[in-house]
Design an enzyme around this catalytic site. Sequence first.
Site, PDB file in Angstrom:
ATOM      1  N   LYS A 272    -105.467  64.401  59.667  1.00  0.00           N
ATOM      2  CA  LYS A 272    -106.083  64.703  58.372  1.00  0.00           C
ATOM      3  C   LYS A 272    -105.853  66.173  58.086  1.00  0.00           C
ATOM      4  O   LYS A 272    -105.628  66.960  59.004  1.00  0.00           O
ATOM      5  CB  LYS A 272    -107.594  64.424  58.431  1.00  0.00           C
ATOM      6  CG  LYS A 272    -108.221  64.164  57.097  1.00  0.00           C
ATOM      7  CD  LYS A 272    -108.054  62.711  56.667  1.00  0.00           C
ATOM      8  CE  LYS A 272    -108.642  62.446  55.304  1.00  0.00           C
ATOM      9  NZ  LYS A 272    -108.661  60.999  55.013  1.00  0.00           N
ATOM     10  N   TYR A 385    -117.730  52.432  40.222  1.00  0.00           N
ATOM     11  CA  TYR A 385    -116.710  51.764  39.405  1.00  0.00           C
ATOM     12  C   TYR A 385    -115.521  52.690  39.204  1.00  0.00           C
ATOM     13  O   TYR A 385    -115.026  52.893  38.100  1.00  0.00           O
ATOM     14  CB  TYR A 385    -117.324  51.312  38.076  1.00  0.00           C
ATOM     15  CG  TYR A 385    -116.768  49.997  37.578  1.00  0.00           C
ATOM     16  CD1 TYR A 385    -116.883  48.842  38.340  1.00  0.00           C
ATOM     17  CD2 TYR A 385    -116.114  49.913  36.356  1.00  0.00           C
ATOM     18  CE1 TYR A 385    -116.371  47.631  37.904  1.00  0.00           C
ATOM     19  CE2 TYR A 385    -115.596  48.705  35.895  1.00  0.00           C
ATOM     20  CZ  TYR A 385    -115.729  47.561  36.685  1.00  0.00           C
ATOM     21  OH  TYR A 385    -115.221  46.356  36.252  1.00  0.00           O
ATOM     22  N   GLY A 386    -115.063  53.283  40.316  1.00  0.00           N
ATOM     23  CA  GLY A 386    -113.856  54.117  40.281  1.00  0.00           C
ATOM     24  C   GLY A 386    -112.680  53.280  40.724  1.00  0.00           C
ATOM     25  O   GLY A 386    -112.650  52.059  40.514  1.00  0.00           O
ATOM     26  N   ASN A 387    -111.720  53.930  41.366  1.00  0.00           N
ATOM     27  CA  ASN A 387    -110.506  53.233  41.774  1.00  0.00           C
ATOM     28  C   ASN A 387    -110.835  52.016  42.645  1.00  0.00           C
ATOM     29  O   ASN A 387    -110.416  50.890  42.356  1.00  0.00           O
ATOM     30  CB  ASN A 387    -109.601  54.229  42.523  1.00  0.00           C
ATOM     31  CG  ASN A 387    -108.275  53.613  42.910  1.00  0.00           C
ATOM     32  OD1 ASN A 387    -108.247  52.648  43.665  1.00  0.00           O
ATOM     33  ND2 ASN A 387    -107.192  54.128  42.377  1.00  0.00           N
ATOM     34  N   GLY A 389    -113.923  50.529  43.405  1.00  0.00           N
ATOM     35  CA  GLY A 389    -114.914  49.602  42.860  1.00  0.00           C
ATOM     36  C   GLY A 389    -114.350  48.718  41.762  1.00  0.00           C
ATOM     37  O   GLY A 389    -114.530  47.493  41.776  1.00  0.00           O
ATOM     38  N   TYR A 390    -113.625  49.326  40.812  1.00  0.00           N
ATOM     39  CA  TYR A 390    -113.106  48.542  39.693  1.00  0.00           C
ATOM     40  C   TYR A 390    -112.121  47.477  40.176  1.00  0.00           C
ATOM     41  O   TYR A 390    -112.245  46.284  39.847  1.00  0.00           O
ATOM     42  CB  TYR A 390    -112.435  49.438  38.636  1.00  0.00           C
ATOM     43  CG  TYR A 390    -111.501  48.642  37.756  1.00  0.00           C
ATOM     44  CD1 TYR A 390    -112.003  47.652  36.906  1.00  0.00           C
ATOM     45  CD2 TYR A 390    -110.109  48.816  37.816  1.00  0.00           C
ATOM     46  CE1 TYR A 390    -111.154  46.854  36.141  1.00  0.00           C
ATOM     47  CE2 TYR A 390    -109.252  48.036  37.058  1.00  0.00           C
ATOM     48  CZ  TYR A 390    -109.781  47.057  36.219  1.00  0.00           C
ATOM     49  OH  TYR A 390    -108.945  46.269  35.490  1.00  0.00           O
TER      50      TYR A 390
END
Length: 589
Positions: A272, A385-387, A389-390
């Site tokens: 990372k 409800y972003g990348n 979630g949607y």
Amino acid sequence: MLNSVELSARELGMVKLMADFFAENPELTAKIESYTTAHYALVTTYSENFGIPPEDAWKVLESMQKKIDEAEYVYVKAPEPLKKLLPLSRDELNMLRVLNDYFSENPKLAPAGSFLSNRTDALAEAYHWFYGSNGGGNGEVARETLKNLVEKLQTAIFINIETLTPVITTPNPYEAALKQLDIAAQKLNLNPGIHEILKRPMRAFIVNIPVVMDDGNIRVFTGYRVQYNDALGATKGGIRYHPELTLDEVTALAAWMTWKTAVTGLPLGGGKGGIRCNPKEMSKAELERLTRGYARAIAKFIGPFTDVPAPDVYTTAEMMAWIMDEYSEIIGYPVFGVVTGKPVNVGGSLGRNEATSRGVMYTVVEAAKNLDINLKGATVAVQGYGNVGYHAARLLHEIGCKIIAVSDSKGGVCNPEGLDPVKVLEHKDKTGSVVDYQESKFITNEQLLEMECDILVPAALENQVTETTATNIKAKVVAEGANGPVTPEADEILFKRGVFVIPDILANSGGVIVSYFEQVQNQMNYYWTEEEVRARLKDTITRAFNDVLSMSKQHNVNMRTAAYMLAVKRVADAMLARKGKAVSPIVTG
Ligand code: NAD
């Protein structure tokens, strides 16, 4: 080493208020007689102005004062039209320390009882005593310094501090990563030598990146790259841009990548990286110079066969293209495989955008088979409800589930008859939130988590399902789209209550799986169709799910512990296979 720390918006407000007390601010001057100490005056006024309880104001003051006490250098960003980051002179910084002391609970520099008399004289006097004439300290110069300082603080857009004090975050995520490793090690009866090695990263780099800012000044940003373990293959993991990023955080994230790639059976290790910066405060040109500078700084240590970065929080596909370009310039030919998550026209993979959510959907399908849940008409609630979630809502809807609730940071909407995920997204794109979507009822995020439903997909932030909420969760399956949405205490409660949790390192591993496919396609220089990507993703994640499920049944542990056990075992076995006794002399037989 110098670390860069920003004052938070609240801390900046506190500094400005301190300055206001020394400017001719009639409102404050009139009120001042009613207070007994400078500390009390500041905390009370701040609490009233910002509408927060005095004890919170006191905490803001304390954390701000600590940062200034520990500062080696302080920079103040001036507003338009200058918009420059101006350094405080040594005299101004000394004066800021005196000012800081003046407002502390027990002032050590300012003379007692100075608050009600002439404040400016008291400050100039304290400054003179402690910094003497070498610090520019006769009364005149001190007053002038105070005036300049007050002006700079009052107009500051933000304040940046450089400190020699090590920066740490609490709770420290590396500590959490070590605990999870300990649990898996104990259950596996892991070889103690291997355990010792796995507690630490294989390699960690700290780089300082000079960037010419738009105002012509140079700022130096600190970046990190941690290669945790490469027993199973080249290290792989994202790059995060965040103002509070620490080496320990990057190390923990690199450890988690090691377990995520191992549990999914990818021939990759874990790594990372990131930069301590505030991308919201930077222009696109500054971000490009920073990203390219970071790529040059770590170029010697990354590559398609050594360590392959990808996007993470606040980094984008476009930035990956810049890194790939900079690296290619150094090597002398296009090296698409040095990073993943690139735009499709420069070596990105089809299907990467929705890959995490498609993986969530495939793991839900497997969980439903195992628990005998019919997904046709099964009810689903999605938090965030972003990348992730949607797409999770859309894909679960496509296979016949009924999406009865979704939410974002402003709240949620619910309709027991079902929501159309695409239409909800159109509404969100228009209004900025899912809230107020037609034919739905408002619900809070807490209500969403506790709803009567078959499947709950937390796809927003960490620590959403806590000890308190866990007892009220009614879902049969919790699929962790987000990283770390269920706390360890909540995890125990859910397991005892028979809720089936698909852990993050498995449920959201679709992203890294398709990143791996991107690497493979780059190396072949031959690109798959979206259908091929989907089929291979389904195959890989389904196999991983069933491997974890067998481990969980075999050892009677929850899916999370099983996932860690499987991952740690795969890494440990690879270490032993590669190096045998050289890696652990304790190994016998
Ligand atoms: P995003 O920024 O696109 O979306 C986050 C969503 O969460 C937004 O809709 C936001 O409004 C909502 N949100 C924020 N605070 C909330 C709150 N308190 N309550 C409810 N909703 C809230 O981010 P993303 O890429 O969808 O990532 C979401 C999570 O999934 C993160 O934990 C991320 O680390 C993890 N993840 C993402 C990927 C990926 O490929 N994008 C891969 C693995 C894991």
